[in-house]
Design a protein around this motif. Structure first.
Motif, PDB file in Angstrom:
ATOM      1  N   TRP A 110      -5.024 -15.351  25.322  1.00 51.21           N
ATOM      2  CA  TRP A 110      -3.891 -15.004  26.184  1.00 51.21           C
ATOM      3  C   TRP A 110      -3.268 -13.700  25.735  1.00 51.21           C
ATOM      4  O   TRP A 110      -3.192 -13.415  24.534  1.00 51.21           O
ATOM      5  CB  TRP A 110      -2.834 -16.093  26.144  1.00 51.21           C
ATOM      6  CG  TRP A 110      -3.282 -17.370  26.765  1.00 51.21           C
ATOM      7  CD1 TRP A 110      -3.899 -18.416  26.147  1.00 51.21           C
ATOM      8  CD2 TRP A 110      -3.162 -17.748  28.142  1.00 51.21           C
ATOM      9  NE1 TRP A 110      -4.175 -19.417  27.054  1.00 51.21           N
ATOM     10  CE2 TRP A 110      -3.717 -19.027  28.288  1.00 51.21           C
ATOM     11  CE3 TRP A 110      -2.627 -17.116  29.270  1.00 51.21           C
ATOM     12  CZ2 TRP A 110      -3.764 -19.693  29.513  1.00 51.21           C
ATOM     13  CZ3 TRP A 110      -2.666 -17.781  30.480  1.00 51.21           C
ATOM     14  CH2 TRP A 110      -3.236 -19.047  30.598  1.00 51.21           C
ATOM     15  N   GLY A 111      -2.797 -12.916  26.699  1.00 49.78           N
ATOM     16  CA  GLY A 111      -2.030 -11.736  26.388  1.00 49.78           C
ATOM     17  C   GLY A 111      -0.597 -12.102  26.050  1.00 49.78           C
ATOM     18  O   GLY A 111      -0.189 -13.263  26.145  1.00 49.78           O
ATOM     19  N   GLN A 112       0.169 -11.087  25.683  1.00 45.97           N
ATOM     20  CA  GLN A 112       1.551 -11.343  25.238  1.00 45.97           C
ATOM     21  C   GLN A 112       2.493 -11.567  26.404  1.00 45.97           C
ATOM     22  O   GLN A 112       3.589 -12.091  26.232  1.00 45.97           O
ATOM     23  CB  GLN A 112       2.048 -10.178  24.369  1.00 45.97           C
ATOM     24  CG  GLN A 112       2.478  -8.926  25.126  1.00 45.97           C
ATOM     25  CD  GLN A 112       1.307  -8.060  25.541  1.00 45.97           C
ATOM     26  OE1 GLN A 112       0.140  -8.410  25.366  1.00 45.97           O
ATOM     27  NE2 GLN A 112       1.613  -6.894  26.098  1.00 45.97           N
ATOM     28  N   GLY A 113       2.073 -11.196  27.603  1.00 46.16           N
ATOM     29  CA  GLY A 113       2.901 -11.367  28.786  1.00 46.16           C
ATOM     30  C   GLY A 113       3.667 -10.110  29.131  1.00 46.16           C
ATOM     31  O   GLY A 113       4.112  -9.373  28.250  1.00 46.16           O
ATOM     32  N   THR A 114       3.811  -9.875  30.420  1.00 42.50           N
ATOM     33  CA  THR A 114       4.588  -8.735  30.902  1.00 42.50           C
ATOM     34  C   THR A 114       5.480  -9.207  32.038  1.00 42.50           C
ATOM     35  O   THR A 114       5.059  -9.972  32.908  1.00 42.50           O
ATOM     36  CB  THR A 114       3.654  -7.594  31.359  1.00 42.50           C
ATOM     37  OG1 THR A 114       4.436  -6.459  31.737  1.00 42.50           O
ATOM     38  CG2 THR A 114       2.768  -8.002  32.527  1.00 42.50           C
ATOM     39  N   LEU A 115       6.727  -8.758  32.023  1.00 41.59           N
ATOM     40  CA  LEU A 115       7.715  -9.237  32.986  1.00 41.59           C
ATOM     41  C   LEU A 115       7.629  -8.455  34.296  1.00 41.59           C
ATOM     42  O   LEU A 115       7.611  -7.219  34.297  1.00 41.59           O
ATOM     43  CB  LEU A 115       9.119  -9.118  32.402  1.00 41.59           C
ATOM     44  CG  LEU A 115      10.283  -9.548  33.298  1.00 41.59           C
ATOM     45  CD1 LEU A 115      10.171 -11.036  33.652  1.00 41.59           C
ATOM     46  CD2 LEU A 115      11.615  -9.254  32.630  1.00 41.59           C
ATOM     47  N   VAL A 116       7.576  -9.183  35.379  1.00 41.93           N
ATOM     48  CA  VAL A 116       7.663  -8.611  36.717  1.00 41.93           C
ATOM     49  C   VAL A 116       8.939  -9.143  37.356  1.00 41.93           C
ATOM     50  O   VAL A 116       9.125 -10.362  37.454  1.00 41.93           O
ATOM     51  CB  VAL A 116       6.436  -8.987  37.555  1.00 41.93           C
ATOM     52  CG1 VAL A 116       6.645  -8.575  39.009  1.00 41.93           C
ATOM     53  CG2 VAL A 116       5.183  -8.346  36.988  1.00 41.93           C
ATOM     54  N   THR A 117       9.799  -8.228  37.777  1.00 43.92           N
ATOM     55  CA  THR A 117      11.061  -8.602  38.410  1.00 43.92           C
ATOM     56  C   THR A 117      11.103  -7.997  39.805  1.00 43.92           C
ATOM     57  O   THR A 117      10.954  -6.788  39.972  1.00 43.92           O
ATOM     58  CB  THR A 117      12.261  -8.104  37.595  1.00 43.92           C
ATOM     59  OG1 THR A 117      12.178  -8.627  36.263  1.00 43.92           O
ATOM     60  CG2 THR A 117      13.571  -8.559  38.238  1.00 43.92           C
ATOM     61  N   VAL A 118      11.307  -8.858  40.793  1.00 43.52           N
ATOM     62  CA  VAL A 118      11.398  -8.412  42.178  1.00 43.52           C
ATOM     63  C   VAL A 118      12.810  -8.725  42.663  1.00 43.52           C
ATOM     64  O   VAL A 118      13.180  -9.889  42.834  1.00 43.52           O
ATOM     65  CB  VAL A 118      10.353  -9.101  43.069  1.00 43.52           C
ATOM     66  CG1 VAL A 118      10.409  -8.523  44.490  1.00 43.52           C
ATOM     67  CG2 VAL A 118       8.962  -8.952  42.472  1.00 43.52           C
ATOM     68  N   SER A 119      13.568  -7.677  42.872  1.00 44.97           N
ATOM     69  CA  SER A 119      14.974  -7.869  43.229  1.00 44.97           C
ATOM     70  C   SER A 119      15.496  -6.640  43.935  1.00 44.97           C
ATOM     71  O   SER A 119      15.076  -5.520  43.641  1.00 44.97           O
ATOM     72  CB  SER A 119      15.798  -8.127  41.965  1.00 44.97           C
ATOM     73  OG  SER A 119      17.177  -8.169  42.252  1.00 44.97           O
ATOM     74  N   SER A 120      16.426  -6.876  44.846  1.00 42.78           N
ATOM     75  CA  SER A 120      17.065  -5.753  45.518  1.00 42.78           C
ATOM     76  C   SER A 120      18.347  -5.354  44.800  1.00 42.78           C
ATOM     77  O   SER A 120      19.018  -4.401  45.198  1.00 42.78           O
ATOM     78  CB  SER A 120      17.369  -6.111  46.980  1.00 42.78           C
ATOM     79  OG  SER A 120      18.136  -7.294  47.047  1.00 42.78           O
TER      80      SER A 120
END
Length: 120
Positions: A110-120
């Motif tokens: 597994w990778g360390q993870g990356t945050l994706v944020t979808v917001s206006s």
């Protein structure tokens, strides 16, 4: 074996992002490679994976919006995410089912993870 992820970040609804992941180490072959995600308070879920023969599996919620691709020779996987929605907000983790050149022969990484944020 290590997975190094790049991409992610913040985007407005309807926008696009690209996640990339490259595997390094004692790799003979990678059987399955892809992406999972975990939103706050939720369990980790499959987003999209591709096996070495080209078969793909997508979560129903991302079909038609996300596209997974692999470069077998370079041990990389890319997730193109279009028409992003607030519900896509999560930590995205790269996954690989690896055949190593050393023992143990089979390894899930597994990778360390990356945050994706979808917001206006």
């Amino acid at each position: 074996v290590q997975l190094v992820e790049s991409g992610g970040g913040s985007v407005q609804p309807g926008g696009s992002l690209t996640l990339s992941c490259e595997a390094f180490g004692t790799i003979l072959a990678i059987n399955t490679m892809g992406w999972y995600r975990q939103a706050p308070g939720n369990e980790r879920e499959l987003v999209a994976v591709m096996v070495s023969g080209g078969y793909t599996n997508y979560a129903r919620s991302v079909k038609g919006r996300f596209t997974i691709s692999r470069d077998i020779a370079k041990n990389t996987v890319t997730l193109q995410m279009n028409s992003l929605k607030p519900d896509d907000t999560a930590v995205y983790s790269c996954y690989a089912d690896v055949q190593q050149t050393i023992l143990p022969r089979d390894l899930e990484v597994w990778g360390q993870g990356t945050l994706v944020t979808v917001s206006s």
